[in-house]
Structure formats: C-alpha cells, structure tokens
Motif scaffolding. Structure first.
Motif, PDB file in Angstrom:
ATOM      1  N   LEU A 198       0.990  -1.223  -0.030  1.00 20.50           N
ATOM      2  CA  LEU A 198       0.013   0.161   0.048  1.00 20.50           C
ATOM      3  C   LEU A 198       0.964   1.287  -0.026  1.00 20.50           C
ATOM      4  O   LEU A 198       0.390   2.331   0.215  1.00 20.50           O
ATOM      5  CB  LEU A 198      -0.968  -0.058   1.357  1.00 20.50           C
ATOM      6  N   ALA A 199       1.998   1.027  -0.298  1.00 17.97           N
ATOM      7  CA  ALA A 199       3.085   2.261  -0.130  1.00 17.97           C
ATOM      8  C   ALA A 199       2.781   3.279  -1.462  1.00 17.97           C
ATOM      9  O   ALA A 199       2.153   2.762  -2.591  1.00 17.97           O
ATOM     10  CB  ALA A 199       4.549   1.903  -0.353  1.00 17.97           C
ATOM     11  N   THR A 200       2.698   4.623  -1.068  1.00 18.25           N
ATOM     12  CA  THR A 200       2.763   5.543  -2.004  1.00 18.25           C
ATOM     13  C   THR A 200       4.290   6.426  -2.027  1.00 18.25           C
ATOM     14  O   THR A 200       5.018   5.908  -1.081  1.00 18.25           O
ATOM     15  CB  THR A 200       1.607   6.426  -1.983  1.00 18.25           C
ATOM     16  N   ASP A 201       4.171   7.295  -2.885  1.00 13.73           N
ATOM     17  CA  ASP A 201       5.414   8.176  -2.769  1.00 13.73           C
ATOM     18  C   ASP A 201       5.722   8.717  -1.558  1.00 13.73           C
ATOM     19  O   ASP A 201       6.959   9.003  -1.086  1.00 13.73           O
ATOM     20  CB  ASP A 201       5.419   9.432  -3.961  1.00 13.73           C
TER      21      ASP A 201
ATOM     22  N   GLN B 213      -6.376  -5.918  -3.952  1.00 13.83           N
ATOM     23  CA  GLN B 213      -7.444  -4.932  -3.078  1.00 13.83           C
ATOM     24  C   GLN B 213      -6.463  -3.383  -3.063  1.00 13.83           C
ATOM     25  O   GLN B 213      -7.116  -2.510  -2.098  1.00 13.83           O
ATOM     26  CB  GLN B 213      -7.558  -5.420  -1.685  1.00 13.83           C
ATOM     27  N   ARG B 214      -5.359  -3.317  -3.568  1.00 10.26           N
ATOM     28  CA  ARG B 214      -4.494  -2.257  -3.510  1.00 10.26           C
ATOM     29  C   ARG B 214      -5.391  -1.103  -3.650  1.00 10.26           C
ATOM     30  O   ARG B 214      -5.544   0.116  -2.943  1.00 10.26           O
ATOM     31  CB  ARG B 214      -3.356  -2.305  -4.162  1.00 10.26           C
ATOM     32  N   GLU B 215      -5.948  -0.752  -5.007  1.00  9.85           N
ATOM     33  CA  GLU B 215      -6.617   0.394  -5.377  1.00  9.85           C
ATOM     34  C   GLU B 215      -7.989   0.816  -4.589  1.00  9.85           C
ATOM     35  O   GLU B 215      -8.129   1.924  -4.369  1.00  9.85           O
ATOM     36  CB  GLU B 215      -6.808   0.152  -6.883  1.00  9.85           C
ATOM     37  N   PRO B 216      -8.773  -0.515  -4.449  1.00 11.18           N
ATOM     38  CA  PRO B 216      -9.949   0.070  -3.627  1.00 11.18           C
ATOM     39  C   PRO B 216      -9.484   0.415  -2.393  1.00 11.18           C
ATOM     40  O   PRO B 216     -10.128   1.411  -1.577  1.00 11.18           O
ATOM     41  CB  PRO B 216     -10.686  -1.220  -3.205  1.00 11.18           C
ATOM     42  N   LEU B 217      -8.387   0.008  -1.615  1.00  9.94           N
ATOM     43  CA  LEU B 217      -7.915   0.343   0.015  1.00  9.94           C
ATOM     44  C   LEU B 217      -7.585   1.926  -0.368  1.00  9.94           C
ATOM     45  O   LEU B 217      -7.675   2.692   0.573  1.00  9.94           O
ATOM     46  CB  LEU B 217      -6.848  -0.658   0.428  1.00  9.94           C
ATOM     47  N   LEU B 218      -6.576   2.214  -1.287  1.00  4.38           N
ATOM     48  CA  LEU B 218      -5.952   3.376  -1.373  1.00  4.38           C
ATOM     49  C   LEU B 218      -7.133   4.322  -1.693  1.00  4.38           C
ATOM     50  O   LEU B 218      -7.076   5.587  -1.403  1.00  4.38           O
ATOM     51  CB  LEU B 218      -5.086   3.518  -2.634  1.00  4.38           C
ATOM     52  N   ALA B 219      -8.052   4.087  -2.308  1.00  3.22           N
ATOM     53  CA  ALA B 219      -9.235   4.915  -2.759  1.00  3.22           C
ATOM     54  C   ALA B 219      -9.884   5.279  -1.295  1.00  3.22           C
ATOM     55  O   ALA B 219     -10.279   6.442  -1.149  1.00  3.22           O
ATOM     56  CB  ALA B 219     -10.341   4.393  -3.615  1.00  3.22           C
ATOM     57  N   VAL B 220     -10.137   4.372  -0.268  1.00  2.96           N
ATOM     58  CA  VAL B 220     -10.605   4.620   1.008  1.00  2.96           C
ATOM     59  C   VAL B 220      -9.498   5.707   1.626  1.00  2.96           C
ATOM     60  O   VAL B 220     -10.158   6.632   2.351  1.00  2.96           O
ATOM     61  CB  VAL B 220     -10.549   3.295   1.761  1.00  2.96           C
ATOM     62  N   LYS B 221      -8.244   5.444   1.510  1.00  2.00           N
ATOM     63  CA  LYS B 221      -7.202   6.439   2.159  1.00  2.00           C
ATOM     64  C   LYS B 221      -7.488   7.796   1.597  1.00  2.00           C
ATOM     65  O   LYS B 221      -7.330   8.885   2.562  1.00  2.00           O
ATOM     66  CB  LYS B 221      -6.106   5.791   1.969  1.00  2.00           C
ATOM     67  N   ARG B 222      -7.715   8.000   0.179  1.00  2.00           N
ATOM     68  CA  ARG B 222      -7.845   9.364  -0.105  1.00  2.00           C
ATOM     69  C   ARG B 222      -9.113   9.821  -0.175  1.00  2.00           C
ATOM     70  O   ARG B 222      -9.544  11.046  -0.376  1.00  2.00           O
ATOM     71  CB  ARG B 222      -7.761   8.918  -1.855  1.00  2.00           C
ATOM     72  N   GLY B 223     -10.073   9.282   0.880  1.00  2.00           N
ATOM     73  CA  GLY B 223     -11.366   9.773   1.172  1.00  2.00           C
ATOM     74  C   GLY B 223     -12.417   9.678  -0.092  1.00  2.00           C
ATOM     75  O   GLY B 223     -13.264  10.383  -0.095  1.00  2.00           O
ATOM     76  N   GLU B 224     -12.092   8.848  -0.840  1.00  2.00           N
ATOM     77  CA  GLU B 224     -12.953   8.699  -2.233  1.00  2.00           C
ATOM     78  C   GLU B 224     -14.247   7.830  -1.987  1.00  2.00           C
ATOM     79  O   GLU B 224     -14.917   7.579  -3.014  1.00  2.00           O
ATOM     80  CB  GLU B 224     -12.102   8.349  -3.406  1.00  2.00           C
ATOM     81  N   VAL B 225     -14.272   7.036  -0.933  1.00  2.00           N
ATOM     82  CA  VAL B 225     -15.145   6.172  -0.635  1.00  2.00           C
ATOM     83  C   VAL B 225     -16.039   6.719   0.412  1.00  2.00           C
ATOM     84  O   VAL B 225     -15.549   7.127   1.582  1.00  2.00           O
ATOM     85  CB  VAL B 225     -14.730   4.892  -0.374  1.00  2.00           C
TER      86      VAL B 225
ATOM     87  N   TRP C 185     -18.466   7.046   3.905  1.00  2.00           N
ATOM     88  CA  TRP C 185     -18.396   6.468   5.233  1.00  2.00           C
ATOM     89  C   TRP C 185     -19.416   5.301   5.175  1.00  2.00           C
ATOM     90  O   TRP C 185     -19.009   4.019   5.815  1.00  2.00           O
ATOM     91  CB  TRP C 185     -18.489   7.383   6.247  1.00  2.00           C
ATOM     92  N   SER C 186     -20.487   5.515   4.585  1.00  2.00           N
ATOM     93  CA  SER C 186     -21.472   4.140   4.783  1.00  2.00           C
ATOM     94  C   SER C 186     -21.051   3.136   4.001  1.00  2.00           C
ATOM     95  O   SER C 186     -21.223   2.030   4.327  1.00  2.00           O
ATOM     96  CB  SER C 186     -22.872   4.910   4.144  1.00  2.00           C
ATOM     97  N   GLU C 187     -20.307   3.410   2.924  1.00  2.00           N
ATOM     98  CA  GLU C 187     -19.899   2.276   2.196  1.00  2.00           C
ATOM     99  C   GLU C 187     -18.633   1.662   2.891  1.00  2.00           C
ATOM    100  O   GLU C 187     -18.651   0.222   2.952  1.00  2.00           O
ATOM    101  CB  GLU C 187     -19.255   2.667   0.693  1.00  2.00           C
ATOM    102  N   VAL C 188     -17.919   2.372   3.504  1.00  2.00           N
ATOM    103  CA  VAL C 188     -16.620   1.915   4.288  1.00  2.00           C
ATOM    104  C   VAL C 188     -17.279   1.033   5.584  1.00  2.00           C
ATOM    105  O   VAL C 188     -16.682  -0.060   5.833  1.00  2.00           O
ATOM    106  CB  VAL C 188     -15.784   3.017   4.807  1.00  2.00           C
TER     107      VAL C 188
END
Length: 241
Positions: free
Chosen positions: A28-31, A171-183, A185-188
């Motif tokens: 899950l690493a980013t820059d 699951q990397r991209e779905p999880l990173l989308a959560v980290k970015r706040g793009e999902v 709260w109800s879905e999470v």
C-alpha cells in the motif's frame, strides 16, 4: 562525542532478523510512505546474569526502527499479537542470519486460534477510534479506516486458510481509494461490517490449532541462549573459586 546507546549497540551487533513493515510490506506504499523497520536481536546470555537486565525492546538507531529482544518477541508472538506475527511474514526481509532463519522456520508454530481474538480485538479498538473521530470531527481518519479494512481482510484469510499474507494484492486500489477519502463512510462502514461477519464465520471452521506450539518455540529459545552462553564461559572459573 556521546557514547553509543547500549540498546543501539545490541541492535547493531546482535540482530538476527530485520524486515520492513507498514504500507511497504502491505503493498500500500505511495510516494510519501515511510519505511518502517522492525527487527529481532538476541542479547548475549551473560547480560541476563546481571542485576541490570538487557532491554526487551529498543527504539532506533535508524529513524522508524524498532526491535525486540528474542524472548519478548517470542512471548508476544505466542499470544497472537498481530504486529509481531506480521513481522514474521513480511515479504521485505532486509537481514537474517542462521538463528533468524530458524525463527522464520517457526512461523507456523506461533499461529493458533488465538489470532481470532487478538486480531479482531485490535480491529475493535481501531473501530472505536474511528467512531470517536466521527463524533468529534464528522469524518474518520481515512488512513486508519484503510488499515482497519486491511487488518480484517488479513484476519479473515488467516482464519480461512491458516496462512498469514500481508500483501493486499488486487485490493490495493480499493483500499487506497478509502485512504484518499474517495469512498463514502456508509460504504466503508458496510465493508467493515461484512468483513467482521466473514471473520467471525471463518473462526468457526479455521484449520489453525487450538494453541500455538509453545514447547517447540521454547526449545528454540533455550538452544539460542545456550549457544550464546557457552563460548563466554571462562574455562578457569572452577580453579579460581
């Protein structure tokens, strides 16, 4: 020049296993991700004969580095501590010697049905923090939400298969989308609830043994302590008493 910290010297001279943990180990690493280093050192047996015992853990000497003395590490692993067990399964090993390789060969000996309580207990604690954030700030800390999802997924799969896998894979991209706040709260929240249910179900039919192999681990620890002590035993001690 200040004298070297004794704990840092133990880490430098007696580390048997070192790995990278955190987002890099989870895939899950980013820059901007830190490099979290974890390790295990073996304090020479002679140090335990003193009134001042060696430390059970050491911070540093590198930034984001933390190490455990072997006995403390094994004790926590036998209890099913998630952070410790994940260290043993990191795909990013930076250093290991013969003793470290023996430790890694014991990975399955530490796994038992205790992980159901320890992993879900840790996840419950994280969930309470998210709920507190919602009450206080109106939104969770999304990075913490991502890691809660990752932990529950890991726990579910461990209970299902008996194997602990750290890398999140597809699951990397779905999880990173959560980290970015793009999902939302109800879905999470729904995702968390589903994983919690699946983890509970997996616990009923898990192939993991009821208890860890305590004796096998203890035999390993005794052998390591004995090997450390023997070369340092003075040959002439008996004649000098």
């Amino acid at each position: 020049m200040q004298p070297e910290d004794p704990g840092h010297r133990l880490v430098r001279d007696h580390t048997i296993f070192a790995c990278v943990m955190g987002s890099r180990a989870f895939g899950l690493a980013t820059d901007g991700s830190d490099t979290d280093r974890r390790g295990v050192f073996v304090a020479p047996t002679g140090l335990f004969w003193r009134f001042d015992k060696p430390p059970t853990h050491v911070d540093g000497p590198l930034p984001e580095q933390f190490s455990w003395e072997l006995e403390r590490f094994c004790e926590l692993a036998l209890r099913g501590n998630p952070n410790i067990l994940e260290c043993l399964h990191s795909p990013l090993v930076e250093h290991t010697d013969d003793t470290g390789r023996e430790l890694l060969a014991l990975r399955q000996a530490f796994l038992s049905r205790r992980v159901h309580a320890t992993f879900t207990g840790y996840a419950l604690g994280q969930r309470r923090k998210l709920d507190a954030d919602l009450r206080t700030h109106g939104a969770p800390r999304w990075k913490h939400a991502m890691h809660l999802l990752r932990l529950l997924t890991s726990a579910r799969d461990l209970l299902r298969t008996g194997e602990l896998t750290l890398d999140v894979g597809d699951q990397r991209e779905p999880l990173l989308a959560v980290k970015r706040g793009e999902v939302s709260w109800s879905e999470v929240d729904s995702w968390i609830a589903r994983l919690a249910t699946e983890t509970e179900q997996a616990g009923h039919g898990t192939p993991l043994p009821e208890e860890p192999d305590h004796r096998r681990v203890e035999d390993f620890l005794i052998r390591v302590r004995r090997a450390s002590a023997l070369p340092r035993t003075p040959v002439s001690t008996a004649r000098n008493v």
